[in-house]
Design a protein around this motif. Structure first.
Motif, PDB file in Angstrom:
ATOM      1  N   UNK A 100      50.493  35.771  53.838  1.00 53.58           N
ATOM      2  CA  UNK A 100      49.531  35.640  52.740  1.00 53.58           C
ATOM      3  C   UNK A 100      50.061  36.438  51.551  1.00 53.58           C
ATOM      4  N   UNK A 101      50.104  35.792  50.395  1.00 56.67           N
ATOM      5  CA  UNK A 101      50.633  36.416  49.177  1.00 56.67           C
ATOM      6  C   UNK A 101      49.512  36.544  48.148  1.00 56.67           C
ATOM      7  N   UNK A 102      49.362  37.737  47.596  1.00 51.31           N
ATOM      8  CA  UNK A 102      48.324  38.007  46.603  1.00 51.31           C
ATOM      9  C   UNK A 102      48.952  38.092  45.218  1.00 51.31           C
ATOM     10  N   UNK A 103      48.451  37.266  44.307  1.00 54.87           N
ATOM     11  CA  UNK A 103      48.929  37.230  42.919  1.00 54.87           C
ATOM     12  C   UNK A 103      47.715  37.087  42.011  1.00 54.87           C
ATOM     13  N   UNK A 104      46.783  38.048  42.165  1.00 54.18           N
ATOM     14  CA  UNK A 104      45.443  37.897  41.592  1.00 54.18           C
ATOM     15  C   UNK A 104      45.282  38.492  40.200  1.00 54.18           C
ATOM     16  N   UNK A 105      46.319  39.172  39.677  1.00 51.71           N
ATOM     17  CA  UNK A 105      46.287  39.607  38.292  1.00 51.71           C
ATOM     18  C   UNK A 105      45.351  40.767  38.009  1.00 51.71           C
ATOM     19  N   UNK A 106      44.975  40.889  36.727  1.00 44.60           N
ATOM     20  CA  UNK A 106      44.160  42.004  36.263  1.00 44.60           C
ATOM     21  C   UNK A 106      43.229  41.515  35.161  1.00 44.60           C
ATOM     22  N   UNK A 107      42.304  42.381  34.785  1.00 43.21           N
ATOM     23  CA  UNK A 107      41.331  42.028  33.743  1.00 43.21           C
ATOM     24  C   UNK A 107      41.079  43.245  32.853  1.00 43.21           C
ATOM     25  N   UNK A 108      40.483  43.059  31.656  1.00 43.49           N
ATOM     26  CA  UNK A 108      40.255  44.190  30.761  1.00 43.49           C
ATOM     27  C   UNK A 108      39.307  45.231  31.356  1.00 43.49           C
ATOM     28  N   UNK A 109      39.615  46.485  31.082  1.00 43.05           N
ATOM     29  CA  UNK A 109      38.742  47.601  31.448  1.00 43.05           C
ATOM     30  C   UNK A 109      37.728  47.813  30.327  1.00 43.05           C
ATOM     31  N   UNK A 110      36.478  47.985  30.695  1.00 45.54           N
ATOM     32  CA  UNK A 110      35.433  48.300  29.714  1.00 45.54           C
ATOM     33  C   UNK A 110      34.987  49.737  29.956  1.00 45.54           C
ATOM     34  N   UNK A 111      35.330  50.661  29.076  1.00 44.85           N
ATOM     35  CA  UNK A 111      34.981  52.070  29.294  1.00 44.85           C
ATOM     36  C   UNK A 111      33.493  52.321  29.079  1.00 44.85           C
ATOM     37  N   UNK A 112      33.014  53.371  29.684  1.00 42.15           N
ATOM     38  CA  UNK A 112      31.616  53.760  29.516  1.00 42.15           C
ATOM     39  C   UNK A 112      31.506  54.638  28.269  1.00 42.15           C
ATOM     40  N   UNK A 113      31.254  53.998  27.137  1.00 44.98           N
ATOM     41  CA  UNK A 113      31.127  54.700  25.871  1.00 44.98           C
ATOM     42  C   UNK A 113      29.690  54.590  25.382  1.00 44.98           C
ATOM     43  N   UNK A 114      29.176  55.609  24.733  1.00 42.93           N
ATOM     44  CA  UNK A 114      27.786  55.552  24.250  1.00 42.93           C
ATOM     45  C   UNK A 114      27.532  54.342  23.360  1.00 42.93           C
ATOM     46  N   UNK A 115      26.498  53.596  23.685  1.00 40.37           N
ATOM     47  CA  UNK A 115      26.088  52.453  22.873  1.00 40.37           C
ATOM     48  C   UNK A 115      26.805  51.158  23.162  1.00 40.37           C
ATOM     49  N   UNK A 116      27.784  51.175  24.056  1.00 41.97           N
ATOM     50  CA  UNK A 116      28.571  49.960  24.272  1.00 41.97           C
ATOM     51  C   UNK A 116      27.734  48.836  24.879  1.00 41.97           C
TER      52      UNK A 116
END
Length: 453
Positions: free
Chosen positions: A135-151
């Motif tokens: 089994x081969x995993x090639x699932x990639x990545x996605x943007x990180x959303x930081x915990x910033x006030x008001x986001x």
């Protein structure tokens, strides 16, 4: 339960090519993709963004044409709907090409759905259970959303969603001064938006040497982009129809906010625990020098293994896996020399270590730099921003790293990439006879100016 010779989860740059190679060898393969074939590069990364970069450069060239004796009367207008449609066409052509290629292979089962492990040899998808010895995993990545006030109170963009934008922001605030953020910052400035880049750290593109980071900042500022570094206490608030962005002492009245603060692997919903697959603290799948995980028969390729976040490194993972598992080779991840580019204009081409890394290694090193203003091709084209830099080992004469921030730097750097991969020492490369007038012709001269530091 359906049985296969191999299961590939994720159809980014490594997965489809590896699946195709296995099918060519007579294997029965299931390729599972939860969304679109082609992964980030085709659908939300390289192909659409570099198409947008090309449109932005066309606008920039049109506006600066008078300096070259080309006068275009009237205001240069950018039709964002046409810009977006062009990028979408490039993406769809590539995606449809993959659909036709993979769908026409005997022995290939392309399955759309979300795969999860049920055990080390089994996965479930769309209510069915599939099994395979590999089994081969090639699932990639996605943007990180930081915990910033008001986001949570604002509508923000990511590198995925901004490519769907077909209107011009009044003022785009880019949170994050690294590669993705900088490309979008310059791009939208050239489309006609006001742009501010907000970086928590002291430098843009912090992976680079300080002289490179400073030159990048100068290039962006020269185009009217606001650069805010050492920006602490970043916060957001609604402001009528806009967004108020606070970053330290700076207050920005933005119409749009792009969050470009990094990416994280798509490994949190695969059921890795059920298979016993180990990950590091950031969620990247742990692999050995041949891309094998800690579980026999399970491999991880591409962004999800933490050994490169680029299309070319993902494709090289495919090459390593195919060479070792299909062709009887012995290729290793540790043999790869890191190389990448930043696609602002002018671009940055990079290979090997930085000067800072070379100094920290304890080696005796030599360094040479040359401003692009002393490169004939750059002067002829009227694009003299940036400089060239190379680092070498003073004792072994090995080329350790290089950077070309300047016109065609993303292409010219390949002369050094190839030399480093071939093990060519810098004195040998000095005797090459390059073509004039090019950027690459200055590489022997650059090497000839190496001095101990």
């Amino acid at each position: 339960m359906k049985s296969f010779d191999a299961i590939v989860i994720g159809a980014g740059q490594a997965g489809p090519s590896l699946a195709a190679r296995m099918v060519e060898k007579g294997m029965k393969v299931a390729l599972i993709e939860r969304k679109f074939l082609g992964g980030t590069c085709v659908n939300a990364g390289c192909m659409p963004t570099k198409t947008l970069v090309a449109s932005a450069r066309a606008a920039y060239v049109a506006r600066t044409g008078a300096a070259y004796g080309v006068n275009i009367p009237g205001e240069i207008a950018v039709d964002m709907k046409v810009v977006r449609a062009r990028a979408e066409t490039v993406t769809m052509n590539a995606r449809n090409g993959l659909i036709g290629w993979l769908g026409g292979m005997d022995g290939m089962s392309v399955i759309y759905g979300h795969a999860r492990f049920e055990g080390p040899k089994t996965v479930s998808v769309n209510g069915e259970t599939l099994t395979a010895p590999r089994i081969f995993l090639n699932v990639g990545a996605r943007p990180v959303i930081p915990e910033l006030p008001g986001i949570d109170e604002i509508d923000y963009l990511t590198s995925t969603s901004i490519i769907q934008l077909d209107t011009l922001p009044r003022h785009l605030a880019v949170i994050g001064g690294s590669y993705i953020g900088l490309e979008f910052a310059q791009m939208y400035r050239r489309f006609g938006a006001e742009v501010s880049v907000i970086e928590h750290g002291p430098k843009l593109a912090s992976r680079e040497d300080e002289d490179i980071s400073d030159a990048i900042a100068d290039i962006l500022r020269a185009e009217g982009i606001g650069v805010h570094t050492d920006a602490g206490n970043i916060a957001f608030a609604r402001n009528g129809s806009g967004i108020s962005v606070t970053a330290g002492s700076a207050k920005i009245d933005a119409s749009h906010v792009l969050i470009a603060t990094g990416r994280k692997p798509n490994t949190d919903d695969l059921g890795l625990d059920a298979a016993g697959v180990a990950t590091d603290q950031r969620g990247y799948i742990t692999v050995d020098d041949r891309l094998a995980t800690n579980v026999e028969g399970i491999f991880a390729l591409g962004d999800c293994n933490g050994h490169g976040a680029f299309t070319h490194t993902s494709y090289n993972d495919f090459e390593i896996a195919a060479a070792n598992l299909i062709d009887g080779g012995d290729r290793k991840l540790s043999s790869r020399i890191p190389a990448y580019a930043l696609y602002i204009d002018p671009p940055l081409g990079r290979v090997g270590v930085t000067e800072k890394q070379a100094r920290a290694s304890g080696r005796k090193i030599m360094v040479s730099t040359r401003p692009m203003s002393r490169v004939g091709r750059a002067n002829e084209r009227g694009e003299t921003k940036g400089f060239m830099k190379v680092i070498a080992d003073a004792e072994t004469r090995e080329i350790l790293g290089a950077a070309i921030l300047g016109i065609e730097g993303d292409e010219a750097i390949h002369g050094l990439i190839d030399a480093m991969n071939a093990g060519t020492t810098y004195p040998a490369l000095q005797w090459s006879v390059p073509i004039h007038p090019t950027v690459s012709e200055l590489i022997p001269t650059l090497l000839g100016d190496l001095k101990p530091v």
